[in-house]
Each structure stands twice: as C-alpha cells, then as structure tokens.
Design an enzyme around this catalytic site. Structure first.
Site, PDB file in Angstrom:
ATOM      1  N   HIS A  69      29.069  42.128  39.547  1.00  0.00           N
ATOM      2  CA  HIS A  69      27.935  42.740  38.846  1.00  0.00           C
ATOM      3  C   HIS A  69      28.256  42.882  37.358  1.00  0.00           C
ATOM      4  O   HIS A  69      28.087  43.930  36.744  1.00  0.00           O
ATOM      5  CB  HIS A  69      27.569  44.087  39.480  1.00  0.00           C
ATOM      6  CG  HIS A  69      26.844  43.930  40.788  1.00  0.00           C
ATOM      7  ND1 HIS A  69      25.474  43.831  40.878  1.00  0.00           N
ATOM      8  CD2 HIS A  69      27.312  43.792  42.050  1.00  0.00           C
ATOM      9  CE1 HIS A  69      25.126  43.658  42.151  1.00  0.00           C
ATOM     10  NE2 HIS A  69      26.219  43.617  42.876  1.00  0.00           N
ATOM     11  N   TYR A 336      37.572  49.837  42.187  1.00  0.00           N
ATOM     12  CA  TYR A 336      36.832  49.840  40.917  1.00  0.00           C
ATOM     13  C   TYR A 336      37.715  50.157  39.711  1.00  0.00           C
ATOM     14  O   TYR A 336      37.566  49.529  38.656  1.00  0.00           O
ATOM     15  CB  TYR A 336      35.661  50.814  40.980  1.00  0.00           C
ATOM     16  CG  TYR A 336      34.523  50.394  41.905  1.00  0.00           C
ATOM     17  CD1 TYR A 336      34.575  49.213  42.638  1.00  0.00           C
ATOM     18  CD2 TYR A 336      33.396  51.181  42.068  1.00  0.00           C
ATOM     19  CE1 TYR A 336      33.551  48.834  43.485  1.00  0.00           C
ATOM     20  CE2 TYR A 336      32.357  50.811  42.913  1.00  0.00           C
ATOM     21  CZ  TYR A 336      32.441  49.634  43.619  1.00  0.00           C
ATOM     22  OH  TYR A 336      31.422  49.265  44.464  1.00  0.00           O
TER      23      TYR A 336
END
Length: 346
Positions: A69, A336
């Site tokens: 993304h 992340y």
C-alpha cells in the site's frame, strides 16, 4: 458516470495471475528487477523481518515508501460514536467524539501504480483515532472482505510466489502452484471490485477479529466494516481505461472541499461456528451488525507525502475494552515497524 455497486470480477484467473506476476517483473512498466535475477528469500521461519523481505522481493526495494500500500493520501477528520457503541466496548472513542487521521491507499508496494490498475485493488483505509488521554489506537482495513490466506506464514509464501513468477517463468509458475492449493488466494485475485469512483464510494473491511468488552464485563467477538454514506459506486470499463493515473487522490481532495466524506463504522458480530482466527474466511452477511458511529473525513493535510512517511499504523495497539482475537493482528503490529524503519533508512 457511476456504475452499480455489485461486485464484478475484473479479470479471469489466468489474467490475474499474469497481471500480478508482471507487477513484480523488471521488464514491465513498473521497472522492477526481473524475478529471475532476484534471489527468493530462503527463510523457513516467518518473522516480521522475513515477512517484509517477502514483500520487498515481490514489489522491489523500499526507498521512502511502505512495503505494501505504498501509494496513498492522508486526510483529517473525526469519529462520532453512536449511542449504542459503548454497549459493546468501554473503549474511550466509543464514548465521545475524537479526531482521526485517515490514509487511503492503493494495493502493492509500487508507489507509481495507476489508480485504475487491477493491481491497485484492494484499496486501503487506515485510521488513527486520537484518544482523549493523548494515546492513539489504529484500525487498518481494505476494500475486500478477506485476506488471500489465513496466516502470516501463508501470506509470506504468497508474496514469494508473486515475486518468483514474472514473464518467462515456466508454467506452472510458483504463483500458479500456490493458487492451486490456496483457493481463497485465487478468489482474492479474481473477484475484486472495479476501480471506485472515489475512495469515498467503496466499502472497507477490517478482516481480523477483535474481542470487545463493555463496562459490565460482557464480551463479544466481531469485525469492523466501513460503509460509505454516499453509496458504493464504481467506474465502467471505459471510464477506467481513460482514468488519470492519480484520479483517486485528486478526486478525494476535491470531494472534501464540498463537505465531509462519511462512512458508517459497523461491527459485524461472530455467529456460532464462525472462524475467529482465519481472516481469509468472510462471515455471512446475515450475521448481526451494530452501528458504532460515523467517520467523517473532512480536510486534507498540507504535505501528504511527508505526513505519510512519518505515519505508522499499529492495529495491535488497542485501548481497554478491545483485544486481538486473531493472532495476525499482533503479527501485523510487529511487521509494520520493520517496513517503517526501512523507509526511514533506505
């Protein structure tokens, strides 16, 4: 200008396999290094580091962008809980209005991917709730009701297969082999919605499950959904073919100048027999739902790229009243930061 809101498969199974493989190929318009010239990650144990290695193998070395993304836009807004939200959880943002930071995004780790490209699905929507005590909690969703696989290990294998299956790879390619034994991944690739008219005209799903506990100690399990108040609207094939590469970013920036873009935040409750720990399996639409409130996206940020680079969303950082019920939530919160560090220090 707007099509119906029904789900339409964008490409056939074979075309989907080819399209996603081309995205990882150096000779394609994306300019990646050919899979044949890259060495596939050989780690047999899935860790946050080896997982991000697999993403980087599939989509290329990170510079200033996310491992996945990578292309996005940041806006600001607020979340106003419904009167019933506190009945399922004592979380502070279910009791009073709080400001939010929202990032809309396109799929893959390819920062220059055209907004109407098939690989840009599923779209992403990440929300950072700024709580009254100065802490934050995040919700990370995308526009498909499910993941390609049910575990972090299978997800890593999926991305390694993607990166190993560029043009010229003998058939059956690693990706074709993977899809043969992982039907949910094939469905994920072949049944996405068409490109939306706007980031504000498609639904988003928090496909991981959470445990919610209210002030009286009652607990329940559920998954989030974000439903656009404007309705679900998508481009026709003709419109998608003519769409500007950055049309979604430009459109959402213009849309908020005419008023907030609103979504209903809904909780879908687990029914008896539903899999709590497998995000590749969607729950029935017949499951009970509860309206948690309204998310209003109202303004853009002055410098979205700089803001994006500094934003880190951690779906496992949760307030009292909400707990992870799916082990992938905790894993995602560990992976992340690895991607975050790589884009800070490429």
């Amino acid at each position: 200008m707007k099509t119906s809101s029904s789900k339409v498969g964008l490409v056939s199974g074979a075309a989907a396999v080819a399209a996603i493989a081309i995205a990882a190929n150096p000779s394609s318009t994306f300019g990646q290094a050919a899979p044949s010239a890259k060495k596939a990650p050989d780690a047999t144990v899935t860790t946050p580091e080896t997982f991000v290695d697999a993403l980087n193998f599939a989509f290329g070395k990170q510079t200033t962008q996310r491992a996945t993304h990578a292309k996005g836009v940041v806006l600001l807004g607020s979340f106003t809980p419904s009167a019933k939200a506190s009945s399922v959880s004592k979380a502070p943002h279910f009791k009073q209005q709080v400001p939010v930071t929202v990032r809309f995004s396109a799929n893959t780790g390819l920062p220059k991917l055209a907004d109407a490209a098939p690989l840009a699905n599923p779209r992403g929507m990440a929300i950072k709730f700024h709580l009254p005590d100065g802490t934050e909690t995040d919700l990370v969703t995308h526009s498909y009701n499910g993941f390609p696989t049910g575990s972090a290990d299978e997800q890593r294998q999926f991305f390694i297969a993607v990166g190993s299956s560029g043009p010229g790879t003998p058939s059956p390619t690693p990706l074709e082999k993977f899809l043969t034994t992982h039907p949910a991944a094939k469905t994920f690739l072949t049944t996405q919605d068409p490109p939306p008219v706007s980031y504000g005209t498609t639904s988003y799903f928090g496909v991981n499950s959470f445990k919610f506990t209210n002030a009286t100690g009652q607990s329940t399990f559920g998954r989030y959904q974000l439903l656009p108040v404007a309705g679900r609207h998508y481009l026709s094939k003709e419109e998608a073919a003519k769409a500007d590469p950055d049309y979604l970013t430009d459109e959402i920036r213009k849309r908020v100048t005419h008023g907030p873009v609103q979504f209903k935040l809904v909780l879908q409750f687990a029914a008896p027999g539903d899999k709590i720990d497998d995000p590749s399996v969607a729950w029935s639409d017949k499951n009970e739902h509860l309206d948690l409130g309204v998310l209003a996206v109202a303004t853009t940020v002055p410098d979205s790229p700089a803001t994006e680079r500094g934003l880190l969303f951690l779906p496992g950082v949760l307030p009292v009243g909400i707990e992870p019920a799916d082990p992938m939530i905790t894993f995602r919160s560990k992976a992340y930061p690895v991607s975050y560090e790589r884009r800070q220090h490429p």
